[in-house]
Design an enzyme around this catalytic site. Structure first.
Site, short mmCIF file in Angstrom:
data_model
loop_
_atom_site.label_atom_id
_atom_site.label_comp_id
_atom_site.label_asym_id
_atom_site.label_seq_id
_atom_site.Cartn_x
_atom_site.Cartn_y
_atom_site.Cartn_z
N THR A 198 0.67 -50.41 -7.84
CA THR A 198 -0.36 -51.19 -7.17
C THR A 198 -0.18 -52.66 -7.46
OG1 THR A 198 -2.75 -51.47 -6.84
CG2 THR A 198 -2.01 -50.93 -9.07
N ARG A 199 -0.60 -53.49 -6.51
CA ARG A 199 -0.65 -54.94 -6.71
C ARG A 199 -2.07 -55.46 -6.42
NH1 ARG A 199 -0.66 -57.59 -1.79
NH2 ARG A 199 -0.05 -56.32 0.01
N HIS A 203 -10.17 -49.39 -7.34
CA HIS A 203 -11.58 -49.04 -7.26
C HIS A 203 -11.71 -47.52 -7.28
CE1 HIS A 203 -10.55 -48.43 -3.04
NE2 HIS A 203 -10.11 -49.67 -3.01
N HIS A 206 -9.10 -45.23 -5.47
CA HIS A 206 -7.81 -45.10 -6.13
C HIS A 206 -7.89 -44.15 -7.32
CE1 HIS A 206 -7.15 -49.07 -4.09
NE2 HIS A 206 -6.03 -48.46 -3.79
N ARG A 292 0.75 -45.43 2.60
CA ARG A 292 0.96 -45.89 3.97
C ARG A 292 1.36 -47.35 3.91
NH1 ARG A 292 -2.62 -46.77 7.06
NH2 ARG A 292 -1.98 -45.98 9.10
#
Length: 566
Positions: A198-199, A203, A206, A292
């Protein structure tokens, strides 16, 4: 646990540890390249094994093969070119030819990190690299813009020998090399590990996604966010890591682990997904979540997405046998208010009420302080304390005050709750006060301007670190008075005397500024023909010849904590 890509983890820091002292001495005699931020990220992952099987920056054969076929010249799958760019002036100045040895230095503290033995120097086709690697020669793509505007016209290929890993002053306990993370998994007997890239801030959706993936694959979860270079405009990594730390407390006990990845992302979509999978495999993960439009940069110049929503998943699936890491397709999660839970979008009956907040909207709310509902995030994620102050570091040129200031900025950013502004004396003078000389009155005017800016920033809620030489008591008193009068609630002032002896400052001056002053080429230079008045009432006195930078930073943080500002 996954086998490293190529079969062997290329941990060059461990490999070269026995000769690191010799390499450091040699580096002091060599010409050097001061790395860019991207090159620094790349080098760190080369020498710690994150980019295995690479042992250096790609030569022309490997570069060409990777661009054309996603493979190194020996046939090993590798999706992203990793290159060291230089200019023609660099080539001439450094005598960059095959066989040359060149030191690679950290741009933050000038430390020698590695030595590269040049294999070759070659040109490349910017348009071809853009089209083949990023899918289009479109400057709306951040890496294409970077390639056009910032990458120099030649690449240098060659293997490196590691002197030391780059130093970090933030989140040190969360920074694991592949060797360290593999040892951690082994100690906990984690055989199956699902890695999550992740970047963005995480929340509740996730959290639900990763917990679901772990349970489906009977695995543990590695939250492995990027803290190197991401997409321009992203939330800074300090804010994000505080979010990740808050989220980790919400996982079932013993399920998850947080580790930070110093990667310079290219936002290359499908190729980047394959690259990310290789990197996570090197760090010991057995499964990798691919979302995605994974690592997509958004819209192109025509307003369309650069990549299809499932292009990344399809390319990872294509190479699954060689990757030897199982892809877990990202399941888009959405919130159901009727049951107060998250479910995959494709499992929700038509007509069911759902709620969501986009990543763009989340970034806006974090930036503006707008309300973030509990169903979307956690209170611990969005709560912030905002206090401000001004720290003034004074001392001779090359006393270490600028390095301390930069390291302290990192440490305070890690603490969070405020923006941290840096006013380095020489940079302020060179960039803002260019017409000022070095007479006592001109130095005093320079400090007047710095104190005004510092006071305004403090009043706006920022923490400010200034590091002028400030050789006179009257100028330092002016800075303090200005901050106390104009800084508002943030009018807290601390004077730090960096008391590094003049002899050390001069003997370690790699730029030769003191030598110029001794020859009379610079007039009014403090320590040569202008006296430095030792502060009479400094809040803290430090010395880089007797204290390490981390210990100095820690002592300053303790000073702030005693005054309840942290």
């Amino acid at each position: 646990m996954a086998t490293p890509h190529g079969g062997i983890l290329k941990d060059l820091v461990s490999r070269d540890e026995s000769i690191s002292g010799q390499l450091k001495d040699e580096a002091a005699t060599l010409k050097d390249i001061v790395l860019t931020e991207r090159q620094l990220c790349d080098l760190e992952l080369i020498i710690n094994g994150g980019f295995s099987p690479l042992e250096g920056f790609m030569n022309e054969a490997d570069y060409t093969s990777v661009v054309d076929t996603l493979r190194l010249s020996d046939g090993t799958l590798f999706a992203m070119p990793v290159t060291l760019d230089v200019s023609s002036a660099d080539i001439e100045r450094l005598t960059i030819v095959p066989g040359a040895r060149i030191a690679l230095r950290d741009p933050r503290d000038d430390e020698a990190l590695a030595i590269i033995t040049v294999d070759d120097v070659y040109t490349y086709d910017r348009v071809k690299e853009s089209i083949y690697v990023f899918g289009a020669d479109d400057p709306a793509h951040p890496s294409v813009a970077y390639l056009r505007n910032r990458v120099k016209p030649f690449y240098v290929g060659g293997r490196v020998q590691a002197i030391q890993a780059p130093s970090h002053f933030d989140y040190v306990a969360l920074r694991y090399t592949p060797t360290e993370l593999r040892a951690h998994f082994k100690k906990l007997a984690w055989r199956r590990v699902v890695a999550f890239q992740t970047r963005n801030p995480m929340h509740r959706a996730h959290r639900e996604l990763t917990v679901r993936a772990a349970r489906q694959h009977q695995a543990n979860v590695l939250i492995h966010p990027v803290v190197g270079l991401t997409k321009p405009g992203d939330v800074d990594h300090y804010t994000r890591v505080r979010v990740y730390e808050a989220i980790m407390a919400k996982y079932p006990n013993g399920m998850g682990h947080l580790a930070l990845l110093p990667l310079a992302m290219r936002m290359a979509g499908p190729r980047e997904a394959v690259w990310h999978a290789i990197i996570r495999k090197n760090f010991g993960a057995t499964h990798f979540i691919v979302g995605r439009d994974h690592a997509g940069p958004g819209k192109n110049s025509q307003g369309k997405d650069f990549y299809g929503p499932y292009d990344a998943q399809e390319l990872v699936e294509k190479y699954k046998d060689e990757l030897e890491i199982e892809m877990v397709p990202f399941q888009q999660m959405t919130y159901l208010p009727s049951t107060d839970e998250y479910q995959p979008v494709d499992e929700i009956p038509a007509g069911t009420q759902t709620l969501d907040i986009s990543g763009t909207e989340l970034r806006r709310r974090l930036k503006t302080g707008a309300h973030i509902p509990d169903w979307f995030s956690y209170e611990a994620v969005v709560s912030r304390l905002r206090e401000s102050f001004v720290l003034c570091l004074t001392g001779f040129y090359n006393s270490g005050k600028n390095i301390i200031a930069k390291a302290l900025q990192v440490a305070l950013n890690e603490q969070g709750g405020r923006s941290v502004s840096l006013l380095l004396g020489e940079i302020v003078r060179d960039d803002v006060n260019v017409k000022l000389g070095f007479t006592p009155d001109e130095r005093h005017e320079n400090l007047q301007r710095i104190s005004f800016v510092a006071g305004e920033l403090a009043r706006a809620g920022a923490a400010v670190i200034a590091s002028p030489i400030a050789p006179e008591e009257r100028s330092r008193a002016l800075v303090k008075d200005t901050v106390l009068q104009s800084g508002g609630a943030g009018g807290n002032f601390f004077l730090i005397h960096v008391a590094t002896p003049l002899e050390h400052c001069e003997s370690t001056d790699r730029k030769g500024i003191y030598a110029q002053a001794r020859r009379g080429e610079i007039r009014g230079f403090v320590g040569v023909d202008t006296e430095y008045e030792v502060p009479k009432k400094a809040d803290l006195v430090v010395d880089v010849t007797t204290q390490s930078i981390p210990s100095i930073v820690h002592s300053i943080v303790l000073l702030l904590e005693t005054t309840s500002l942290l």
